[in-house]
Enzyme design. Structure first.
Site, PDB file in Angstrom:
ATOM      1  N   GLY A   9      37.288  38.443  39.023  1.00 48.25           N
ATOM      2  CA  GLY A   9      37.220  38.993  37.674  1.00 48.25           C
ATOM      3  C   GLY A   9      38.238  40.104  37.527  1.00 48.25           C
ATOM      4  O   GLY A   9      39.268  40.103  38.200  1.00 48.25           O
ATOM      5  N   CYS A  10      37.949  41.057  36.672  1.00 46.42           N
ATOM      6  CA  CYS A  10      38.876  42.174  36.439  1.00 46.42           C
ATOM      7  C   CYS A  10      39.230  42.842  37.765  1.00 46.42           C
ATOM      8  O   CYS A  10      38.350  43.259  38.516  1.00 46.42           O
ATOM      9  CB  CYS A  10      38.243  43.183  35.485  1.00 46.42           C
ATOM     10  SG  CYS A  10      39.261  44.652  35.226  1.00 46.42           S
ATOM     11  N   PHE A  11      40.513  42.941  38.044  1.00 43.22           N
ATOM     12  CA  PHE A  11      40.936  43.454  39.347  1.00 43.22           C
ATOM     13  C   PHE A  11      40.696  44.939  39.547  1.00 43.22           C
ATOM     14  O   PHE A  11      40.682  45.417  40.677  1.00 43.22           O
ATOM     15  CB  PHE A  11      42.370  43.067  39.691  1.00 43.22           C
ATOM     16  CG  PHE A  11      43.452  43.339  38.675  1.00 43.22           C
ATOM     17  CD1 PHE A  11      43.351  44.295  37.686  1.00 43.22           C
ATOM     18  CD2 PHE A  11      44.626  42.591  38.735  1.00 43.22           C
ATOM     19  CE1 PHE A  11      44.378  44.521  36.780  1.00 43.22           C
ATOM     20  CE2 PHE A  11      45.675  42.807  37.838  1.00 43.22           C
ATOM     21  CZ  PHE A  11      45.540  43.782  36.864  1.00 43.22           C
TER      22      PHE A  11
END
Length: 157
Positions: A9-11
């Site tokens: 997902g969002c890094f």
């Protein structure tokens, strides 16, 4: 030292979570296994480049094993959901384990098989060799360290 690239997902949150683990030597966020060389964040977010937001990890295997690292990774993702983690949706938010060392593949497959036992739905987390990794723009690096109140889909406490 060993290396692996994980997409969850969002890094921002993945990097912050992973960087807190003992034995992690280095992290950097970027774009993995897409089709365009050196894409921008905007291009990746458009979905056209097919990159995953990912975290490159260098770790000391005398302190943390790949198996332990993967167990921690499984704990912060929903591996049964395609192209979505938390509130983030899009192909760039897919989950993946991208290996640099072919010798790691059997352990990764074993770890994924173990994780399957925890779900009724199939696991859609990709397991592939790392084909490419482009470092994200500087403002994304260590984002949650620079912006402690920033958005994160992972519970870091």
């Amino acid at each position: 030292m060993k290396e692996i690239v994980l997409a969850g997902g969002c890094f921002w949150g993945v990097e912050e979570y992973i960087s807190r683990i003992q034995g992690i030597v280095k992290t950097k966020v970027g774009y993995a296994n897409g089709t365009k060389e050196n894409p921008s964040y905007e291009e990746v977010c458009s979905g056209v480049t097919r990159h995953a937001e990912a975290c490159y990890i260098k770790y000391d295997e005398s302190i943390i094993s790949l198996e332990e690292l993967l167990n921690k990774f499984w704990s912060i993702i929903d591996p049964t959901v395609l192209n979505k983690q938390g509130n983030d949706r899009g192909t760039q938010y897919r989950t993946g384990i991208f290996y640099l060392d072919e010798k790691d593949l059997n352990l990764i497959i074993k770890s994924k098989s173990q994780e399957k036992k925890n779900y009724r739905k199939p696991i859609v987390t990709e397991v592939e060799p790392l084909k490419c990794f482009y470092e994200a723009e500087e403002y994304h690096q260590k984002y949650l360290k620079k912006n402690p109140g920033g958005y994160c889909h992972i519970h870091l406490d």
